[in-house]
Design a protein around this motif. Structure first.
Motif, PDB file in Angstrom:
ATOM      1  N   THR A 161       0.820  -1.293  -0.017  1.00  0.00           N
ATOM      2  CA  THR A 161      -0.066   0.112   0.032  1.00  0.00           C
ATOM      3  C   THR A 161       0.808   1.319  -0.001  1.00  0.00           C
ATOM      4  OG1 THR A 161       0.157  -0.053   2.513  1.00  0.00           O
ATOM      5  CG2 THR A 161      -2.034  -0.930   1.281  1.00  0.00           C
ATOM      6  N   VAL A 162       0.223   2.275  -0.395  1.00  0.00           N
ATOM      7  CA  VAL A 162       1.069   3.521  -0.277  1.00  0.00           C
ATOM      8  C   VAL A 162       0.156   4.756   0.058  1.00  0.00           C
ATOM      9  CG1 VAL A 162       0.542   4.134  -2.651  1.00  0.00           C
ATOM     10  CG2 VAL A 162       2.681   4.868  -1.925  1.00  0.00           C
ATOM     11  N   ALA A 163       0.513   5.649   0.760  1.00  0.00           N
ATOM     12  CA  ALA A 163      -0.202   6.878   1.447  1.00  0.00           C
ATOM     13  C   ALA A 163      -0.656   7.530   0.157  1.00  0.00           C
ATOM     14  CB  ALA A 163       0.686   7.616   2.258  1.00  0.00           C
ATOM     15  N   PRO A 164      -2.009   8.275   0.481  1.00  0.00           N
ATOM     16  CA  PRO A 164      -2.351   8.800  -0.836  1.00  0.00           C
ATOM     17  C   PRO A 164      -1.475  10.014  -1.457  1.00  0.00           C
ATOM     18  CG  PRO A 164      -3.976   9.099   1.331  1.00  0.00           C
ATOM     19  CD  PRO A 164      -2.559   8.165   1.590  1.00  0.00           C
ATOM     20  N   PRO A 168       7.476   7.959  -1.890  1.00  0.00           N
ATOM     21  CA  PRO A 168       8.547   9.040  -1.392  1.00  0.00           C
ATOM     22  C   PRO A 168       9.683   9.198  -2.790  1.00  0.00           C
ATOM     23  CG  PRO A 168       8.875   7.159  -0.183  1.00  0.00           C
ATOM     24  CD  PRO A 168       7.651   6.973  -0.947  1.00  0.00           C
ATOM     25  N   ALA A 169      10.125  10.341  -2.896  1.00  0.00           N
ATOM     26  CA  ALA A 169      10.963  10.536  -4.101  1.00  0.00           C
ATOM     27  C   ALA A 169      12.116   9.846  -3.936  1.00  0.00           C
ATOM     28  CB  ALA A 169      11.172  12.057  -3.964  1.00  0.00           C
ATOM     29  N   GLU A 170      12.687   9.441  -2.733  1.00  0.00           N
ATOM     30  CA  GLU A 170      13.913   8.797  -2.566  1.00  0.00           C
ATOM     31  C   GLU A 170      13.861   7.357  -3.052  1.00  0.00           C
ATOM     32  OE1 GLU A 170      15.459   8.631   1.424  1.00  0.00           O
ATOM     33  OE2 GLU A 170      13.541   8.187   2.195  1.00  0.00           O
ATOM     34  N   LEU A 171      12.414   6.973  -3.166  1.00  0.00           N
ATOM     35  CA  LEU A 171      12.317   5.573  -3.839  1.00  0.00           C
ATOM     36  C   LEU A 171      12.079   5.526  -5.157  1.00  0.00           C
ATOM     37  CD1 LEU A 171      10.132   3.629  -1.178  1.00  0.00           C
ATOM     38  CD2 LEU A 171      12.424   3.109  -1.861  1.00  0.00           C
ATOM     39  N   ARG A 252      12.805   3.473   5.983  1.00  0.00           N
ATOM     40  CA  ARG A 252      12.400   5.030   6.208  1.00  0.00           C
ATOM     41  C   ARG A 252      11.055   5.126   5.509  1.00  0.00           C
ATOM     42  NH1 ARG A 252      16.551   8.612   3.673  1.00  0.00           N
ATOM     43  NH2 ARG A 252      18.103   7.584   5.038  1.00  0.00           N
ATOM     44  N   ALA A 253      10.591   4.677   4.642  1.00  0.00           N
ATOM     45  CA  ALA A 253       9.261   4.840   4.009  1.00  0.00           C
ATOM     46  C   ALA A 253       8.218   4.106   4.948  1.00  0.00           C
ATOM     47  CB  ALA A 253       9.105   4.454   2.630  1.00  0.00           C
ATOM     48  N   VAL A 254       8.607   2.865   5.475  1.00  0.00           N
ATOM     49  CA  VAL A 254       7.534   2.314   6.115  1.00  0.00           C
ATOM     50  C   VAL A 254       7.530   3.074   7.640  1.00  0.00           C
ATOM     51  CG1 VAL A 254       7.260  -0.070   7.557  1.00  0.00           C
ATOM     52  CG2 VAL A 254       8.489  -0.188   5.276  1.00  0.00           C
TER      53      VAL A 254
END
Ligand SMILES: C[S@@+](CC[C@H](N)C(=O)[O-])C[C@H]1O[C@@H](n2cnc3c(N)ncnc32)[C@H](O)[C@@H]1O
Length: 271
Positions: A161-164, A168-171, A252-254
């Motif tokens: 899943t991804v937040a609305p 993130p740009a770094e991914l 970090r994104a998690v």
């Protein structure tokens, strides 16, 4: 190379790129048996929500190397058909299934989730793990899930899943894997896709820590190969330092709640 503009060519390129990425030795080395967060423990949880009975027929969409299909056949005594777009992946899945002595109960064929090579209403249950996020036309894929199920049959999904606000740009610079998850959605959006396909939601759970554990496991596997068989990493073309950088970004994104993992179960209403 993926076409720049969304459209039919872009969709075909995304599918081919994703199927090719998951058919590589590098992915097999880094991910091990199951190509999804949560591993076979989460697959068992999903299977437990599908009301499976011995002899029933199950379709595994985007089956990958087939670990889920074999688990279902072994632990629930069902017959499983796996479909995956990757030809190399399907060959590997077949070989592993022969080695496991399950070839009479588990079969694999090449096919597209958006155009499943199966008859209408032929399955008691359908699973799709860590793959709906990769399909360019999720509405069509969800309609295909509903078509393949008999009335009363259940679909079980686990997925990124991804937040609305999106990834993130770094991914965003990571090719291959991110080409696959770039179109991941919030959990509620996946559920809505199933509803729009005529399916009735039964369960929705968060398993965000499964991604964090997967990141740890990949890191551990890299470390293990570096110590015991560095030539295998080299032969598979794995750049260990680059992968570690991606893992830091994913962790970090998690932690920021930007990416997560969900489990969904829905039912095709009885006629
Ligand atoms: C992350 S892997 C998951 C594999 C398996 N479900 C598992 O959990 O181990 C994603 C799989 O989706 C397959 N795939 C991607 N796009 C597809 C499509 N349009 N139709 C069928 N399979 C597809 C890839 O080839 C890959 O094997």
């Amino acid at each position: 190379m993926v076409s720049a503009e969304p459209g039919p060519a872009w969709a075909d390129d995304v599918k081919a790129c994703c199927a090719a990425a998951y058919g590589t030795d590098a992915v097999a080395l880094l991910l091990g048996t199951a190509y999804h967060p949560g591993g076979l423990a989460l697959t068992r949880r999903l299977a437990g929500a599908l009301s499976l009975a011995p002899g029933q027929r199950v379709l595994d969409v985007a089956a990958g190397p087939g670990a889920t299909a074999r688990l279902l056949a072994l632990e629930h005594e069902v017959l499983v058909d796996g479909v995956d777009l990757g030809e190399h992946t399907v060959l590997s899945a077949r070989e592993a299934t022969v080695r496991a002595g399950l070839a009479e109960r588990v079969a694999f064929r090449v096919g597209d989730a958006e155009q499943l090579p199966v008859t209408d209403a032929g399955y008691d249950a359908l699973v799709c793990e860590c793959a709906l996020c990769t399909f360019p036309d999720k509405t069509v894929a969800a309609a295909e899930f509903a078509r393949a199920l008999r009335p009363g049959g259940r679909v079980g999904i686990t997925d990124v899943t991804v937040a609305p606000e999106g990834l993130p740009a770094e991914l965003a610079g990571i090719t291959g894997w991110v080409a696959c998850i770039a179109d991941a959605r919030p959990s509620a959006d996946y559920e809505q896709l199933l509803v729009d396909a005529g399916l009735r939601p039964l369960r929705r759970e968060r398993h965000d820590t499964a991604i964090a554990r997967m990141v740890d496991e990949i890191e551990a596997r890299i470390g293990m190969f570096e110590m015991t068989a560095p030539e295998r990493l080299a032969a598979a073309g794995v750049d260990a330092e680059a992968v570690r950088g991606y893992l830091v970004a994913a962790r970090r994104a998690v932690e920021a709640g930007t990416i997560g993992y969900t489990l969904l179960v829905a039912e095709k209403p009885a006629a």
